[in-house]
Design a protein around this motif. Sequence first.
Motif, PDB file in Angstrom:
ATOM      1  N   SER A  62     -37.473   2.676  -0.798  1.00 58.33           N
ATOM      2  CA  SER A  62     -37.163   3.079  -2.173  1.00 58.33           C
ATOM      3  C   SER A  62     -37.572   4.527  -2.414  1.00 58.33           C
ATOM      4  O   SER A  62     -36.847   5.296  -3.062  1.00 58.33           O
ATOM      5  CB  SER A  62     -37.875   2.161  -3.165  1.00 58.33           C
ATOM      6  OG  SER A  62     -37.406   0.832  -3.057  1.00 58.33           O
ATOM      7  N   ARG A  63     -38.729   4.915  -1.881  1.00 62.37           N
ATOM      8  CA  ARG A  63     -39.170   6.310  -2.033  1.00 62.37           C
ATOM      9  C   ARG A  63     -38.232   7.256  -1.295  1.00 62.37           C
ATOM     10  O   ARG A  63     -37.915   8.349  -1.790  1.00 62.37           O
ATOM     11  CB  ARG A  63     -40.602   6.457  -1.523  1.00 62.37           C
ATOM     12  CG  ARG A  63     -41.643   5.820  -2.430  1.00 62.37           C
ATOM     13  CD  ARG A  63     -43.051   6.196  -2.022  1.00 62.37           C
ATOM     14  NE  ARG A  63     -43.430   5.584  -0.748  1.00 62.37           N
ATOM     15  CZ  ARG A  63     -43.995   4.388  -0.634  1.00 62.37           C
ATOM     16  NH1 ARG A  63     -44.238   3.655  -1.721  1.00 62.37           N
ATOM     17  NH2 ARG A  63     -44.330   3.902   0.542  1.00 62.37           N
ATOM     18  N   GLU A  66     -35.036   7.533  -3.384  1.00 61.43           N
ATOM     19  CA  GLU A  66     -35.251   8.354  -4.577  1.00 61.43           C
ATOM     20  C   GLU A  66     -35.342   9.832  -4.207  1.00 61.43           C
ATOM     21  O   GLU A  66     -34.812  10.695  -4.915  1.00 61.43           O
ATOM     22  CB  GLU A  66     -36.523   7.908  -5.298  1.00 61.43           C
ATOM     23  CG  GLU A  66     -36.739   8.633  -6.617  1.00 61.43           C
ATOM     24  CD  GLU A  66     -37.918   8.069  -7.388  1.00 61.43           C
ATOM     25  OE1 GLU A  66     -38.502   8.817  -8.195  1.00 61.43           O
ATOM     26  OE2 GLU A  66     -38.258   6.881  -7.181  1.00 61.43           O
ATOM     27  N   GLY A  70     -32.218  10.612  -5.903  1.00 66.18           N
ATOM     28  CA  GLY A  70     -32.725  10.470  -7.261  1.00 66.18           C
ATOM     29  C   GLY A  70     -32.865   9.003  -7.637  1.00 66.18           C
ATOM     30  O   GLY A  70     -32.668   8.106  -6.817  1.00 66.18           O
ATOM     31  N   ARG A  71     -33.190   8.745  -8.872  1.00 66.78           N
ATOM     32  CA  ARG A  71     -33.365   7.367  -9.329  1.00 66.78           C
ATOM     33  C   ARG A  71     -32.011   6.689  -9.486  1.00 66.78           C
ATOM     34  O   ARG A  71     -31.120   7.204 -10.157  1.00 66.78           O
ATOM     35  CB  ARG A  71     -34.110   7.341 -10.666  1.00 66.78           C
ATOM     36  CG  ARG A  71     -35.562   7.796 -10.562  1.00 66.78           C
ATOM     37  CD  ARG A  71     -36.269   7.673 -11.908  1.00 66.78           C
ATOM     38  NE  ARG A  71     -37.649   8.096 -11.813  1.00 66.78           N
ATOM     39  CZ  ARG A  71     -38.659   7.305 -11.442  1.00 66.78           C
ATOM     40  NH1 ARG A  71     -38.407   6.043 -11.142  1.00 66.78           N
ATOM     41  NH2 ARG A  71     -39.887   7.770 -11.387  1.00 66.78           N
ATOM     42  N   LEU A  72     -31.877   5.529  -8.870  1.00 69.58           N
ATOM     43  CA  LEU A  72     -30.642   4.760  -8.954  1.00 69.58           C
ATOM     44  C   LEU A  72     -30.903   3.477  -9.734  1.00 69.58           C
ATOM     45  O   LEU A  72     -31.804   2.705  -9.386  1.00 69.58           O
ATOM     46  CB  LEU A  72     -30.123   4.416  -7.556  1.00 69.58           C
ATOM     47  CG  LEU A  72     -29.785   5.601  -6.641  1.00 69.58           C
ATOM     48  CD1 LEU A  72     -29.320   5.096  -5.276  1.00 69.58           C
ATOM     49  CD2 LEU A  72     -28.715   6.478  -7.267  1.00 69.58           C
ATOM     50  N   ALA A  73     -30.091   3.253 -10.758  1.00 72.86           N
ATOM     51  CA  ALA A  73     -30.300   2.076 -11.600  1.00 72.86           C
ATOM     52  C   ALA A  73     -30.099   0.782 -10.825  1.00 72.86           C
ATOM     53  O   ALA A  73     -30.678  -0.252 -11.166  1.00 72.86           O
ATOM     54  CB  ALA A  73     -29.339   2.130 -12.793  1.00 72.86           C
ATOM     55  N   GLU A  74     -29.304   0.832  -9.764  1.00 73.88           N
ATOM     56  CA  GLU A  74     -28.985  -0.388  -9.010  1.00 73.88           C
ATOM     57  C   GLU A  74     -30.088  -0.790  -8.034  1.00 73.88           C
ATOM     58  O   GLU A  74     -30.034  -1.869  -7.445  1.00 73.88           O
ATOM     59  CB  GLU A  74     -27.686  -0.194  -8.222  1.00 73.88           C
ATOM     60  CG  GLU A  74     -26.462   0.072  -9.079  1.00 73.88           C
ATOM     61  CD  GLU A  74     -26.352   1.545  -9.486  1.00 73.88           C
ATOM     62  OE1 GLU A  74     -25.494   1.843 -10.330  1.00 73.88           O
ATOM     63  OE2 GLU A  74     -27.134   2.365  -8.975  1.00 73.88           O
ATOM     64  N   LEU A  75     -31.081   0.056  -7.823  1.00 74.85           N
ATOM     65  CA  LEU A  75     -32.114  -0.213  -6.834  1.00 74.85           C
ATOM     66  C   LEU A  75     -33.001  -1.378  -7.260  1.00 74.85           C
ATOM     67  O   LEU A  75     -33.563  -1.373  -8.359  1.00 74.85           O
ATOM     68  CB  LEU A  75     -32.971   1.034  -6.616  1.00 74.85           C
ATOM     69  CG  LEU A  75     -34.104   0.911  -5.601  1.00 74.85           C
ATOM     70  CD1 LEU A  75     -33.569   0.562  -4.226  1.00 74.85           C
ATOM     71  CD2 LEU A  75     -34.905   2.207  -5.546  1.00 74.85           C
ATOM     72  N   GLU A  76     -33.115  -2.380  -6.405  1.00 74.95           N
ATOM     73  CA  GLU A  76     -33.970  -3.535  -6.652  1.00 74.95           C
ATOM     74  C   GLU A  76     -35.095  -3.543  -5.617  1.00 74.95           C
ATOM     75  O   GLU A  76     -34.838  -3.723  -4.428  1.00 74.95           O
ATOM     76  CB  GLU A  76     -33.175  -4.835  -6.530  1.00 74.95           C
ATOM     77  CG  GLU A  76     -31.995  -4.950  -7.470  1.00 74.95           C
ATOM     78  CD  GLU A  76     -31.191  -6.218  -7.208  1.00 74.95           C
ATOM     79  OE1 GLU A  76     -31.816  -7.266  -6.899  1.00 74.95           O
ATOM     80  OE2 GLU A  76     -29.959  -6.160  -7.292  1.00 74.95           O
ATOM     81  N   PRO A  77     -36.350  -3.343  -6.039  1.00 70.57           N
ATOM     82  CA  PRO A  77     -37.455  -3.405  -5.070  1.00 70.57           C
ATOM     83  C   PRO A  77     -37.560  -4.807  -4.473  1.00 70.57           C
ATOM     84  O   PRO A  77     -37.397  -5.814  -5.168  1.00 70.57           O
ATOM     85  CB  PRO A  77     -38.685  -3.080  -5.927  1.00 70.57           C
ATOM     86  CG  PRO A  77     -38.147  -2.395  -7.156  1.00 70.57           C
ATOM     87  CD  PRO A  77     -36.804  -3.011  -7.393  1.00 70.57           C
TER      88      PRO A  77
END
Length: 265
Positions: A62-63, A66, A70-77
Motif C-alpha cells: 500500500s505504501r 501510494e 498517490g492515494r487511491l480510493a479503491e485500495l483495500e488494506p
Amino acid sequence: MASHLERNDARKGHKRRPHSRFPGRSEVVSDTWIWGWHAVEAALGNPARGAPDRLLATPERSRQIEGRFGRLAELEPADNQLISRALPAGAVHQGVALQAAPLEPVGLDEFEARPGAVLLMLDQLTDPQNVGAILRSAAAFGATGVVLQERHAPRFTGSLAKAAAGAVERVPTARVVNLSRALEELSGLGWRAVGLTGEAPRDLAEVVDGQPLVLVLGSEGEGLRRLVAEHCDELARISMPGGFESLNVSAAAAVALYEASRPRR
C-alpha cells in the motif's frame, strides 16, 4: 464476488448465504484478477484501464502504491492471507491483487506496417504461462503487437499477467475469429507472414528481409494448423546447431523475435 449464492426460497427452506468481501476459493472468478507486483503496477499505470474495481494490498505494498500513484480510493488494506482467499489456490500474489475491466483489443488495421515491424500471431496457444512469457519477449524486442483467436486463447489476467510482468499493458493485442482470414487481411495491409515449423527448408535468418513481418507460431502439441500454414507467405525454421531439435514455444518466440529484430543491411 461470491458466486453460486443460494436464493431465498421459503418453500424449499433455502437461505441466502451472507455476503463476503473475501470469498472461498471455490467461489473465485479467476479470470477477473491480476496479481503480482509488476503486473499490478503496470495495470495501475495504464490510463486505458481506468479506475480498478478492487485493489487489495498489504501495508508495505500500500505504501509503494501510494508513493507511485498517490492515494487511491479503491485500495483495500489486507494481509497476505486475505488476499490469497480472494484468488485461486497457488496464486503467488506478492502482497497485491487488482480486479479491473479487461483491456479492449485493437483492430488489425491499427498495426502500422512499417519497415522492420514485427507482429506475432499465436495459433491456438492456450497455456497462460507460455503466452505470458511470449508477451514479455514481445515487449522486450519491441514487437508491434500480438494476434490471437477470440477462442482457444487465454485471458490476459491471473497467472498469464503475472508471467508477462507488465507486458500485458504494453503490447497491443488483436483478437480475431479466424486466423487464416486475419492473415489475408494483414497481407492486404502490407504484412508478410512467416510460419515457424521445424520441417521448413529454410532458416528464419534467410527469410527475414526487413519487410513488415508476421511471425506465426503454433501450439506445442500440434504446431501450425494446415490452413494457417497455407496462408503464410513462407515457412521457416529456427536453426539449432546443437542437435537438440526441441524448444519450448515461448523460447522459440524469443529467439524468433531476436532474429527478426536484428538490423539488416
